[in-house]
Structures are given as structure tokens and as C-alpha cells.
Write a protein that holds these residues in place. Structure first.
Motif, PDB file in Angstrom:
ATOM      1  N   ASN A   1       5.878   9.635  -4.875  1.00  8.00           N
ATOM      2  CA  ASN A   1       6.188  11.055  -4.921  1.00  8.00           C
ATOM      3  C   ASN A   1       6.656  11.564  -3.565  1.00  8.00           C
ATOM      4  OD1 ASN A   1       5.272  11.027  -7.557  1.00  8.00           O
ATOM      5  ND2 ASN A   1       3.269  11.887  -7.070  1.00  8.00           N
ATOM      6  N   PHE A   2       7.500  12.615  -3.608  1.00  8.13           N
ATOM      7  CA  PHE A   2       7.840  13.317  -2.378  1.00  8.13           C
ATOM      8  C   PHE A   2       7.954  14.810  -2.666  1.00  8.13           C
ATOM      9  CE2 PHE A   2      12.009  12.797  -4.241  1.00  8.13           C
ATOM     10  CZ  PHE A   2      12.779  13.861  -3.769  1.00  8.13           C
ATOM     11  N   LYS A   3       7.669  15.609  -1.668  1.00  4.42           N
ATOM     12  CA  LYS A   3       7.705  17.062  -1.818  1.00  4.42           C
ATOM     13  C   LYS A   3       8.234  17.680  -0.537  1.00  4.42           C
ATOM     14  CE  LYS A   3       4.853  21.019  -3.195  1.00  4.42           C
ATOM     15  NZ  LYS A   3       3.494  21.477  -3.602  1.00  4.42           N
ATOM     16  N   ASP A   4       9.205  18.565  -0.685  1.00  3.60           N
ATOM     17  CA  ASP A   4       9.823  19.231   0.457  1.00  3.60           C
ATOM     18  C   ASP A   4      10.323  18.223   1.490  1.00  3.60           C
ATOM     19  OD1 ASP A   4       9.146  21.696  -0.709  1.00  3.60           O
ATOM     20  OD2 ASP A   4       7.173  21.690   0.251  1.00  3.60           O
ATOM     21  N   GLY A   5      10.876  17.124   0.996  1.00  3.04           N
ATOM     22  CA  GLY A   5      11.453  16.115   1.875  1.00  3.04           C
ATOM     23  C   GLY A   5      10.460  15.168   2.515  1.00  3.04           C
ATOM     24  N   LYS A   6       9.175  15.308   2.206  1.00  2.00           N
ATOM     25  CA  LYS A   6       8.141  14.480   2.814  1.00  2.00           C
ATOM     26  C   LYS A   6       7.547  13.533   1.774  1.00  2.00           C
ATOM     27  CE  LYS A   6       3.738  14.728   5.317  1.00  2.00           C
ATOM     28  NZ  LYS A   6       2.671  15.621   5.849  1.00  2.00           N
ATOM     29  N   LEU A   7       7.506  12.239   2.099  1.00  2.00           N
ATOM     30  CA  LEU A   7       6.902  11.257   1.200  1.00  2.00           C
ATOM     31  C   LEU A   7       5.389  11.439   1.157  1.00  2.00           C
ATOM     32  CD1 LEU A   7       8.908   8.018   2.097  1.00  2.00           C
ATOM     33  CD2 LEU A   7       9.010   9.297  -0.046  1.00  2.00           C
ATOM     34  N   LEU A   8       4.832  11.384  -0.044  1.00  2.00           N
ATOM     35  CA  LEU A   8       3.388  11.522  -0.227  1.00  2.00           C
ATOM     36  C   LEU A   8       2.747  10.141  -0.335  1.00  2.00           C
ATOM     37  CD1 LEU A   8       3.427  14.465  -2.796  1.00  2.00           C
ATOM     38  CD2 LEU A   8       3.370  14.570  -0.286  1.00  2.00           C
ATOM     39  N   GLU A   9       1.440  10.110  -0.471  1.00  2.00           N
ATOM     40  CA  GLU A   9       0.733   8.837  -0.582  1.00  2.00           C
ATOM     41  C   GLU A   9       1.226   8.068  -1.809  1.00  2.00           C
ATOM     42  OE1 GLU A   9      -1.623   7.225   1.321  1.00  2.00           O
ATOM     43  OE2 GLU A   9      -1.032   8.726   2.800  1.00  2.00           O
ATOM     44  N   PRO A  10       1.425   6.762  -1.681  1.00  2.00           N
ATOM     45  CA  PRO A  10       1.919   5.969  -2.824  1.00  2.00           C
ATOM     46  C   PRO A  10       0.970   6.054  -4.007  1.00  2.00           C
ATOM     47  CG  PRO A  10       2.082   4.709  -0.792  1.00  2.00           C
ATOM     48  CD  PRO A  10       1.282   5.941  -0.468  1.00  2.00           C
ATOM     49  N   TYR A  11       1.539   6.107  -5.199  1.00  2.59           N
ATOM     50  CA  TYR A  11       0.752   6.103  -6.427  1.00  2.59           C
ATOM     51  C   TYR A  11       0.123   4.721  -6.610  1.00  2.59           C
ATOM     52  CZ  TYR A  11      -0.220   6.376 -11.461  1.00  2.59           C
ATOM     53  OH  TYR A  11      -0.825   6.355 -12.692  1.00  2.59           O
ATOM     54  N   LYS A  12      -1.143   4.695  -6.998  1.00  2.00           N
ATOM     55  CA  LYS A  12      -1.850   3.428  -7.161  1.00  2.00           C
ATOM     56  C   LYS A  12      -1.702   2.924  -8.600  1.00  2.00           C
ATOM     57  CE  LYS A  12      -5.240   4.329  -3.515  1.00  2.00           C
ATOM     58  NZ  LYS A  12      -6.680   4.471  -3.190  1.00  2.00           N
ATOM     59  N   TYR A  13      -1.083   1.776  -8.738  1.00  2.00           N
ATOM     60  CA  TYR A  13      -0.872   1.167 -10.052  1.00  2.00           C
ATOM     61  C   TYR A  13      -1.979   0.146 -10.329  1.00  2.00           C
ATOM     62  CZ  TYR A  13       3.890   3.084 -10.187  1.00  2.00           C
ATOM     63  OH  TYR A  13       4.974   3.925 -10.220  1.00  2.00           O
ATOM     64  N   VAL A  14      -2.467   0.143 -11.544  1.00  2.00           N
ATOM     65  CA  VAL A  14      -3.446  -0.853 -11.964  1.00  2.00           C
ATOM     66  C   VAL A  14      -2.694  -1.976 -12.659  1.00  2.00           C
ATOM     67  CG1 VAL A  14      -5.432  -1.325 -13.438  1.00  2.00           C
ATOM     68  CG2 VAL A  14      -5.261   0.876 -12.246  1.00  2.00           C
ATOM     69  N   VAL A  15      -2.882  -3.193 -12.166  1.00  2.00           N
ATOM     70  CA  VAL A  15      -2.223  -4.363 -12.747  1.00  2.00           C
ATOM     71  C   VAL A  15      -3.301  -5.344 -13.190  1.00  2.00           C
ATOM     72  CG1 VAL A  15      -0.618  -6.271 -12.348  1.00  2.00           C
ATOM     73  CG2 VAL A  15      -0.214  -4.049 -11.259  1.00  2.00           C
ATOM     74  N   MET A  16      -3.333  -5.659 -14.467  1.00  2.00           N
ATOM     75  CA  MET A  16      -4.339  -6.566 -15.005  1.00  2.00           C
ATOM     76  C   MET A  16      -3.938  -8.023 -14.769  1.00  2.00           C
ATOM     77  SD  MET A  16      -6.539  -4.474 -16.152  1.00  2.00           S
ATOM     78  CE  MET A  16      -6.866  -2.906 -16.979  1.00  2.00           C
ATOM     79  N   ASP A  17      -4.921  -8.864 -14.465  1.00  2.00           N
ATOM     80  CA  ASP A  17      -4.656 -10.281 -14.219  1.00  2.00           C
ATOM     81  C   ASP A  17      -4.065 -10.983 -15.433  1.00  2.00           C
ATOM     82  OD1 ASP A  17      -5.645  -9.995 -11.659  1.00  2.00           O
ATOM     83  OD2 ASP A  17      -7.660 -10.673 -12.186  1.00  2.00           O
ATOM     84  N   TYR A  18      -4.439 -10.524 -16.626  1.00  2.00           N
ATOM     85  CA  TYR A  18      -4.011 -11.194 -17.844  1.00  2.00           C
ATOM     86  C   TYR A  18      -2.684 -10.660 -18.387  1.00  2.00           C
ATOM     87  CZ  TYR A  18      -6.652  -7.110 -19.502  1.00  2.00           C
ATOM     88  OH  TYR A  18      -7.158  -5.848 -19.685  1.00  2.00           O
TER      89      TYR A  18
END
Length: 327
Positions: free
Chosen positions: A132-149
């Protein structure tokens, strides 16, 4: 890192489908990020949902870019981004599909990275990451959940994993068997990708941020999450629509967990002393899928929640979880 796609694959056309409504002040930046792509064999289909601003004037600036096609949503189709997406897909010719929004940005290797991965690993879809970004500033990366299986429909439907609309590239063969639900304004991506995963789980995650998602106050999601009541009513309505779409295509365990989630949102509304016609639909599903005893405890939990914000133990009793186990 720039991927080199084998020469024999360079004829693959990628269709980027973008619905838009009153984004004249933003869509040029989106289109510029597409034109800047390292992979050149693409078409971009912009479907205007009858904008009232000067969107058409902005698109005229791209009249010499033949890869960009500007279309108006037919008036006989229901208004909304999903109707525009379905219409845009019918007009597309690509071997692969990317759904994108008219206020977000692609990184320069967005298409190339997705296409290279999809072809190399012979999968039906790939999922990258968004920041995400707002007013030209990058925000903290979104955390994706990835399953081992791997990627499973059950996990996505029950919201154990998630991704954004623009993260996915899928094959045309898969896209031809599903469509966007035109009645949904939000959570439509969850509905669409739930249906996609019920067709195929042959997908792969890409550990790369390939999209920058713009956060602004005029977005639909911002409006729907403006208040707790609006959010709760909106998500309950969505859960019912989604169950109508896919409820008969999932196993009994997932079916019941979907109903439990609707019961939770109904209880939450009752605790806030808010009424919703959608709760009647939830009661019908409880009776049909869980039985009279569950409906009795569910009704009682709602009454107590409305009067005293208590009754959660009755809600849990209504679910009869001791009788439920994953298949």
C-alpha cells in the motif's frame, strides 16, 4: 532482477482489464505504469462505468497507444466494477488475464515476472504481493500467509489466506469458467477467487511486491469500513451472497464454518443493538444445515446479546462444534 522469457513464449498476449469510475485524476498514472512494462505483448482494456468526470478526455491522450482500448459499460448491464470486469473479459483476447484497478500502479516487471513464473512452473495462476501507499509514501508491506502444503480453496474461503485482486495472473481457460458477481461492491475479490480455487488449486506464490495499491478516502473499501456498523452489515451481507454462490460446491465442514462465521457477525450486530434483514437469512441456514436445536440457541443468544451484550456461550452452544470435524 529481470527475467528472460524463452523466445517461443514471447507471442503470448496478456490482457489487463481495468474497470474505472471517476478516476480521471488517477488513471493516467496507472496507464503510464502499464506502458512502462518490460514485457510488451499486452492489451489493456479500460471499461468506463459511465464516469461523470473527464475520464474520456484523459483516455484520448492515449489514442496513439493501440494496446489500450477504451470501452463504455453497456447500459443494459448492472452498474459496478464487476459488470465492467465481466464485459472487459468478453472483449479481451489474451492467453492470460490480469485484473487491475484504475488507481493503482504496476512495478515495471509486473507482467514479465508473473508470466515467466506461470509458464516455467506450468501452473494455472500465480499470486504476487502488493504494498500500500498513501500520499506518495509507501506503507508497511502487507503480510501474506503462505501454507507449506500449497494453495487450498478451503483456506481461502475461510479467510486463513488472502491476497489482492491485482496479485493474480490466471490462464484464460480458468477465467472462462468463472465470473465476477455483479451485485457485490466489496469483498468481490474473495468471492471471485473462491470460485477460481474451486476450479483449480494449481497455483504458485511469487515472493515479490509487483503492485503498489493506492489508499485514499474515496475508495469503496474506505466507505464500507467507515463505521463498525457499516462494516458488520456489509460483511454479513457479503457472506450470505458468497454462500449462495459457492455453498453447494464445498464440503460440509467448510459449509458449516461459513455458517458459523455468519452467526458471529449476526451476534456482533445484536450486541451493538443493530438490526439487519440479513439475519433472517442466517437463521434459515442455521435451521436448514444445523437443525432446530441450533436455531433455538442461536435465537436466544441474539436476544440476550441485544439486551445485555452477553450470550456468547449460547452462540457457541448453537454451533455444536463437538459434532464437527474437518474431512
Amino acid at each position: 532482477m529481470v527475467f528472460i522469457i524463452p523466445q517461443k513464449k514471447l507471442d503470448r498476449l496478456v490482457s489487463i482489464i481495468i474497470p474505472t469510475f471517476n478516476r480521471a485524476h488517477l488513471i493516467d498514472k496507472t496507464l503510464d505504469s502499464i506502458i512502462a512494462q518490460s514485457y510488451r505483448r499486452w492489451e489493456c482494456i479500460v471499461v468506463d462505468d459511465t464516469s461523470t468526470d473527464h475520464t474520456i478526455d484523459v483516455l484520448k491522450k492515449y489514442k496513439d497507444e493501440r494496446r489500450i482500448k477504451y470501452l463504455l459499460r453497456p447500459l443494459n448491464l448492472l452498474k459496478g466494477a464487476n459488470s465492467c470486469r465481466n464485459f472487459g473479459f468478453k472483449k479481451s483476447k489474451g492467453d492470460y488475464i490480469i485484473w487491475f484497478d484504475s488507481d493503482d500502479l504496476m512495478t515495471p516487471d509486473h507482467i514479465e515476472c508473473k508470466l515467466k513464473t506461470l509458464i516455467e512452473y506450468n501452473v494455472d495462476f500465480v499470486i504476487s504481493k502488493t504494498r500500500n501507499f498513501k500520499d506518495g509514501k509507501l506503507l508497511e508491506p502487507y503480510k501474506y500467509v503462505v501454507m507449506d502444503y500449497g494453495i487450498k480453496a478451503r483456506d481461502f474461503i475461510l479467510s486463513k489466506i488472502h491476497w489482492y485482486t491485482y496479485d493474480v495472473m490466471l490462464t484464460r481457460e480458468v477465467a472462462e469458467n468463472i465470473s465476477w458477481n455483479p451485485v457485490l461492491e466489496s469483498w468481490q475479490d474473495h468471492n471471485y477467487f473462491s470460485k477460481m480455487l474451486l476450479k483449480t488449486e494449481n497455483g504458485l506464490h511469487i515472493d515479490r511486491i509487483l503492485t503498489q495499491r493506492r489508499i485514499h478516502e474515496n475508495s469503496i473499501q474506505s466507505r464500507l469500513t467507515e463505521t463498525e456498523t457499516t462494516f458488520s452489515k456489509g460483511i454479513l451481507n457479503y457472506r450470505i451472497v458468497n454462500f449462495t454462490d459457492i455453498g453447494d460446491k464445498v464440503d460440509k465442514y467448510v459449509q458449516k464454518e461459513m455458517i458459523f462465521d455468519m452467526m458471529n457477525h449476526s451476534f456482533r450486530l445484536a450486541s451493538m443493538r443493530k438490526r439487519s434483514e440479513d439475519i433472517k437469512a442466517v437463521k434459515f441456514l442455521v435451521l436448514k444445515k444445523l437443525g432446530k436445536q441450533s436455531l433455538y440457541y442461536f435465537n436466544l443468544s441474539l436476544i440476550i446479546a441485544f439486551l445485555s451484550k452477553r450470550g456468547y456461550f449460547l452462540l457457541e452452544k448453537a454451533k455444536q462444534r463437538n459434532m464437527l470435524s474437518p474431512q
